[in-house]
Design a protein around this motif. Structure first.
Motif, PDB file in Angstrom:
ATOM      1  N   ALA A 192     -38.819  38.438  13.905  1.00  0.00           N
ATOM      2  CA  ALA A 192     -39.818  37.589  14.546  1.00  0.00           C
ATOM      3  C   ALA A 192     -39.288  36.160  14.641  1.00  0.00           C
ATOM      4  O   ALA A 192     -38.469  35.734  13.815  1.00  0.00           O
ATOM      5  CB  ALA A 192     -41.119  37.619  13.746  1.00  0.00           C
ATOM      6  N   PHE A 193     -39.754  35.435  15.625  1.00  0.00           N
ATOM      7  CA  PHE A 193     -39.299  34.059  15.799  1.00  0.00           C
ATOM      8  C   PHE A 193     -39.704  33.204  14.611  1.00  0.00           C
ATOM      9  O   PHE A 193     -40.850  33.216  14.172  1.00  0.00           O
ATOM     10  CB  PHE A 193     -39.887  33.473  17.079  1.00  0.00           C
ATOM     11  CG  PHE A 193     -39.605  31.999  17.227  1.00  0.00           C
ATOM     12  CD1 PHE A 193     -38.317  31.547  17.427  1.00  0.00           C
ATOM     13  CD2 PHE A 193     -40.642  31.072  17.136  1.00  0.00           C
ATOM     14  CE1 PHE A 193     -38.051  30.191  17.548  1.00  0.00           C
ATOM     15  CE2 PHE A 193     -40.388  29.718  17.264  1.00  0.00           C
ATOM     16  CZ  PHE A 193     -39.086  29.277  17.464  1.00  0.00           C
ATOM     17  N   ASP A 194     -38.751  32.455  14.089  1.00  0.00           N
ATOM     18  CA  ASP A 194     -38.992  31.533  12.988  1.00  0.00           C
ATOM     19  C   ASP A 194     -38.108  30.314  13.214  1.00  0.00           C
ATOM     20  O   ASP A 194     -36.878  30.421  13.132  1.00  0.00           O
ATOM     21  CB  ASP A 194     -38.652  32.191  11.647  1.00  0.00           C
ATOM     22  CG  ASP A 194     -39.036  31.318  10.447  1.00  0.00           C
ATOM     23  OD1 ASP A 194     -39.183  30.093  10.631  1.00  0.00           O
ATOM     24  OD2 ASP A 194     -39.173  31.873   9.341  1.00  0.00           O
ATOM     25  N   PRO A 195     -38.695  29.154  13.527  1.00  0.00           N
ATOM     26  CA  PRO A 195     -37.875  27.970  13.810  1.00  0.00           C
ATOM     27  C   PRO A 195     -36.990  27.544  12.640  1.00  0.00           C
ATOM     28  O   PRO A 195     -35.994  26.847  12.841  1.00  0.00           O
ATOM     29  CB  PRO A 195     -38.918  26.898  14.144  1.00  0.00           C
ATOM     30  CG  PRO A 195     -40.185  27.377  13.502  1.00  0.00           C
ATOM     31  CD  PRO A 195     -40.127  28.869  13.604  1.00  0.00           C
ATOM     32  N   ASP A 196     -37.351  27.962  11.430  1.00  0.00           N
ATOM     33  CA  ASP A 196     -36.515  27.642  10.271  1.00  0.00           C
ATOM     34  C   ASP A 196     -35.280  28.533  10.189  1.00  0.00           C
ATOM     35  O   ASP A 196     -34.298  28.187   9.527  1.00  0.00           O
ATOM     36  CB  ASP A 196     -37.318  27.789   8.976  1.00  0.00           C
ATOM     37  CG  ASP A 196     -38.371  26.703   8.829  1.00  0.00           C
ATOM     38  OD1 ASP A 196     -38.170  25.605   9.380  1.00  0.00           O
ATOM     39  OD2 ASP A 196     -39.391  26.960   8.164  1.00  0.00           O
ATOM     40  N   TYR A 197     -35.346  29.689  10.866  1.00  0.00           N
ATOM     41  CA  TYR A 197     -34.237  30.646  10.822  1.00  0.00           C
ATOM     42  C   TYR A 197     -33.928  31.159  12.236  1.00  0.00           C
ATOM     43  O   TYR A 197     -34.124  32.341  12.536  1.00  0.00           O
ATOM     44  CB  TYR A 197     -34.579  31.820   9.906  1.00  0.00           C
ATOM     45  CG  TYR A 197     -34.803  31.416   8.468  1.00  0.00           C
ATOM     46  CD1 TYR A 197     -33.732  31.349   7.572  1.00  0.00           C
ATOM     47  CD2 TYR A 197     -36.080  31.089   8.006  1.00  0.00           C
ATOM     48  CE1 TYR A 197     -33.931  30.967   6.250  1.00  0.00           C
ATOM     49  CE2 TYR A 197     -36.284  30.702   6.681  1.00  0.00           C
ATOM     50  CZ  TYR A 197     -35.199  30.643   5.821  1.00  0.00           C
ATOM     51  OH  TYR A 197     -35.407  30.258   4.508  1.00  0.00           O
ATOM     52  N   PRO A 198     -33.458  30.289  13.111  1.00  0.00           N
ATOM     53  CA  PRO A 198     -33.202  30.700  14.494  1.00  0.00           C
ATOM     54  C   PRO A 198     -32.034  31.680  14.602  1.00  0.00           C
ATOM     55  O   PRO A 198     -31.091  31.651  13.792  1.00  0.00           O
ATOM     56  CB  PRO A 198     -32.871  29.383  15.199  1.00  0.00           C
ATOM     57  CG  PRO A 198     -32.345  28.499  14.113  1.00  0.00           C
ATOM     58  CD  PRO A 198     -33.129  28.873  12.886  1.00  0.00           C
ATOM     59  N   VAL A 199     -32.115  32.548  15.593  1.00  0.00           N
ATOM     60  CA  VAL A 199     -31.025  33.475  15.924  1.00  0.00           C
ATOM     61  C   VAL A 199     -30.330  32.946  17.168  1.00  0.00           C
ATOM     62  O   VAL A 199     -30.974  32.684  18.190  1.00  0.00           O
ATOM     63  CB  VAL A 199     -31.563  34.894  16.186  1.00  0.00           C
ATOM     64  CG1 VAL A 199     -30.446  35.802  16.712  1.00  0.00           C
ATOM     65  CG2 VAL A 199     -32.174  35.471  14.915  1.00  0.00           C
ATOM     66  N   VAL A 200     -29.028  32.782  17.085  1.00  0.00           N
ATOM     67  CA  VAL A 200     -28.251  32.240  18.193  1.00  0.00           C
ATOM     68  C   VAL A 200     -27.088  33.188  18.489  1.00  0.00           C
ATOM     69  O   VAL A 200     -26.347  33.575  17.572  1.00  0.00           O
ATOM     70  CB  VAL A 200     -27.700  30.836  17.870  1.00  0.00           C
ATOM     71  CG1 VAL A 200     -26.829  30.315  19.017  1.00  0.00           C
ATOM     72  CG2 VAL A 200     -28.846  29.870  17.576  1.00  0.00           C
ATOM     73  N   CYS A 201     -26.936  33.570  19.752  1.00  0.00           N
ATOM     74  CA  CYS A 201     -25.810  34.400  20.179  1.00  0.00           C
ATOM     75  C   CYS A 201     -24.721  33.495  20.749  1.00  0.00           C
ATOM     76  O   CYS A 201     -25.016  32.541  21.464  1.00  0.00           O
ATOM     77  CB  CYS A 201     -26.253  35.401  21.239  1.00  0.00           C
ATOM     78  SG  CYS A 201     -27.545  36.541  20.687  1.00  0.00           S
ATOM     79  N   ILE A 248     -17.705  27.923  26.157  1.00  0.00           N
ATOM     80  CA  ILE A 248     -18.273  28.413  24.900  1.00  0.00           C
ATOM     81  C   ILE A 248     -19.792  28.274  24.991  1.00  0.00           C
ATOM     82  O   ILE A 248     -20.300  27.177  25.194  1.00  0.00           O
ATOM     83  CB  ILE A 248     -17.743  27.620  23.694  1.00  0.00           C
ATOM     84  CG1 ILE A 248     -16.211  27.671  23.633  1.00  0.00           C
ATOM     85  CG2 ILE A 248     -18.349  28.149  22.400  1.00  0.00           C
ATOM     86  CD1 ILE A 248     -15.631  26.881  22.486  1.00  0.00           C
ATOM     87  N   GLN A 249     -20.483  29.385  24.842  1.00  0.00           N
ATOM     88  CA  GLN A 249     -21.947  29.384  24.999  1.00  0.00           C
ATOM     89  C   GLN A 249     -22.656  29.682  23.676  1.00  0.00           C
ATOM     90  O   GLN A 249     -22.252  30.569  22.921  1.00  0.00           O
ATOM     91  CB  GLN A 249     -22.388  30.429  26.018  1.00  0.00           C
ATOM     92  CG  GLN A 249     -23.900  30.494  26.170  1.00  0.00           C
ATOM     93  CD  GLN A 249     -24.356  31.562  27.148  1.00  0.00           C
ATOM     94  OE1 GLN A 249     -25.532  31.607  27.510  1.00  0.00           O
ATOM     95  NE2 GLN A 249     -23.461  32.424  27.587  1.00  0.00           N
ATOM     96  N   PHE A 250     -23.725  28.940  23.429  1.00  0.00           N
ATOM     97  CA  PHE A 250     -24.642  29.196  22.328  1.00  0.00           C
ATOM     98  C   PHE A 250     -26.016  29.451  22.938  1.00  0.00           C
ATOM     99  O   PHE A 250     -26.551  28.591  23.644  1.00  0.00           O
ATOM    100  CB  PHE A 250     -24.684  28.009  21.367  1.00  0.00           C
ATOM    101  CG  PHE A 250     -23.362  27.735  20.693  1.00  0.00           C
ATOM    102  CD1 PHE A 250     -23.032  28.368  19.505  1.00  0.00           C
ATOM    103  CD2 PHE A 250     -22.454  26.860  21.255  1.00  0.00           C
ATOM    104  CE1 PHE A 250     -21.818  28.128  18.885  1.00  0.00           C
ATOM    105  CE2 PHE A 250     -21.227  26.608  20.650  1.00  0.00           C
ATOM    106  CZ  PHE A 250     -20.906  27.248  19.464  1.00  0.00           C
ATOM    107  N   TYR A 251     -26.578  30.627  22.683  1.00  0.00           N
ATOM    108  CA  TYR A 251     -27.818  31.053  23.337  1.00  0.00           C
ATOM    109  C   TYR A 251     -28.818  31.557  22.303  1.00  0.00           C
ATOM    110  O   TYR A 251     -28.544  32.484  21.544  1.00  0.00           O
ATOM    111  CB  TYR A 251     -27.501  32.158  24.352  1.00  0.00           C
ATOM    112  CG  TYR A 251     -28.707  32.832  24.940  1.00  0.00           C
ATOM    113  CD1 TYR A 251     -29.688  32.103  25.599  1.00  0.00           C
ATOM    114  CD2 TYR A 251     -28.867  34.212  24.846  1.00  0.00           C
ATOM    115  CE1 TYR A 251     -30.804  32.729  26.147  1.00  0.00           C
ATOM    116  CE2 TYR A 251     -29.968  34.847  25.390  1.00  0.00           C
ATOM    117  CZ  TYR A 251     -30.935  34.101  26.036  1.00  0.00           C
ATOM    118  OH  TYR A 251     -32.036  34.715  26.576  1.00  0.00           O
ATOM    119  N   ALA A 252     -29.990  30.906  22.269  1.00  0.00           N
ATOM    120  CA  ALA A 252     -31.074  31.312  21.374  1.00  0.00           C
ATOM    121  C   ALA A 252     -32.115  32.076  22.188  1.00  0.00           C
ATOM    122  O   ALA A 252     -32.957  31.465  22.854  1.00  0.00           O
ATOM    123  CB  ALA A 252     -31.706  30.082  20.709  1.00  0.00           C
ATOM    124  N   PRO A 253     -32.068  33.412  22.197  1.00  0.00           N
ATOM    125  CA  PRO A 253     -32.929  34.199  23.091  1.00  0.00           C
ATOM    126  C   PRO A 253     -34.426  34.024  22.857  1.00  0.00           C
ATOM    127  O   PRO A 253     -35.203  34.012  23.813  1.00  0.00           O
ATOM    128  CB  PRO A 253     -32.485  35.640  22.833  1.00  0.00           C
ATOM    129  CG  PRO A 253     -31.812  35.617  21.496  1.00  0.00           C
ATOM    130  CD  PRO A 253     -31.182  34.276  21.391  1.00  0.00           C
TER     131      PRO A 253
END
Length: 223
Positions: A26-35, A74-79
């Protein structure tokens, strides 16, 4: 087209299920997922002026051209946040990746407690690159805020950033771009537009799907 091993591969399914588990969080701004992903673009200069477009006919370019270097992206993507950043450089060295990661931690997500970074297992995508680029105190501080999750070998399609690069190629890079500065300007414009419109990827492939559709990759267990 997916590139996967032909049969039983425990290492592949282990890494695949780890990535898919991350995507279910689940989305959590404290623990973002970045591809994170990388690609290259050949810069091309025109030798002759293009023929201007006319009613019913688009602008035309000569078949001959001049190669003018390579731009590395180089890409950083937070879906889950519909956010992406793409850096354009003249190389894909470990130091370039390290600087991008430092920007991610210190500027893009300074308040995050830990960032999960999904990427392929290229030899520069490690904590060692951070220690090559920065003082130990800085490198250690960055590592404290990062969780590395690697896609399996032959599993780059599991990285959502690759989907973003596919869209970039179709919508922005499908023409001749003369030099790195032009590539940077066009990519920045595309990124800004995509971020403002909050364009997302609808990821539908889950662990349950993998265990059915890719059943041949799972080792047979004897009771």
């Amino acid at each position: 087209m997916w590139c996967i091993p032909p049969k039983q591969d425990a290492a592949f399914v282990c890494a695949m299920e780890q990535v898919l588990s991350v995507y279910k969080r689940a989305f959590d701004p404290d623990y973002p997922v970045v591809c994170m992903d990388e690609t290259s673009v050949q810069c091309v200069k025109e030798i002759r002026p293009a023929l201007p477009g006319r009613p019913g006919q688009t602008e035309r370019y000569d078949v001959e051209y001049e190669r003018n270097g390579v731009a590395h992206l180089i890409q950083f993507y937070a879906p889950l946040m519909s956010w992406r950043r793409i850096d354009v450089a003249d190389n894909h060295a470990a130091l370039q990746w390290a600087q991008g990661v430092r920007t991610l931690v210190e500027q893009d997500f300074p308040e995050a407690r830990r960032i999960t970074l999904v990427m392929d297992n290229l030899n520069t995508h490690t904590g060692a690159s951070l220690y090559k680029a920065f003082e130990p105190e800085v490198a250690h501080g960055l590592m404290e805020k990062l969780e590395f999750v690697y896609t399996p070998k032959h599993g780059s399609w599991l990285n959502m950033a690759e989907c973003e690069f596919s869209a970039l190629s179709r919508q922005c890079l499908n023409r001749r771009l003369a030099d790195m500065e032009t590539v940077r300007k066009e990519v920045d414009a595309w990124t800004t537009t995509r971020n403002r419109s909050a364009t997302t990827i609808e990821w539908r492939f889950a662990t349950e799907d993998a265990r059915i559709k890719l059943k041949q990759l799972y080792p047979a267990i004897s009771n």
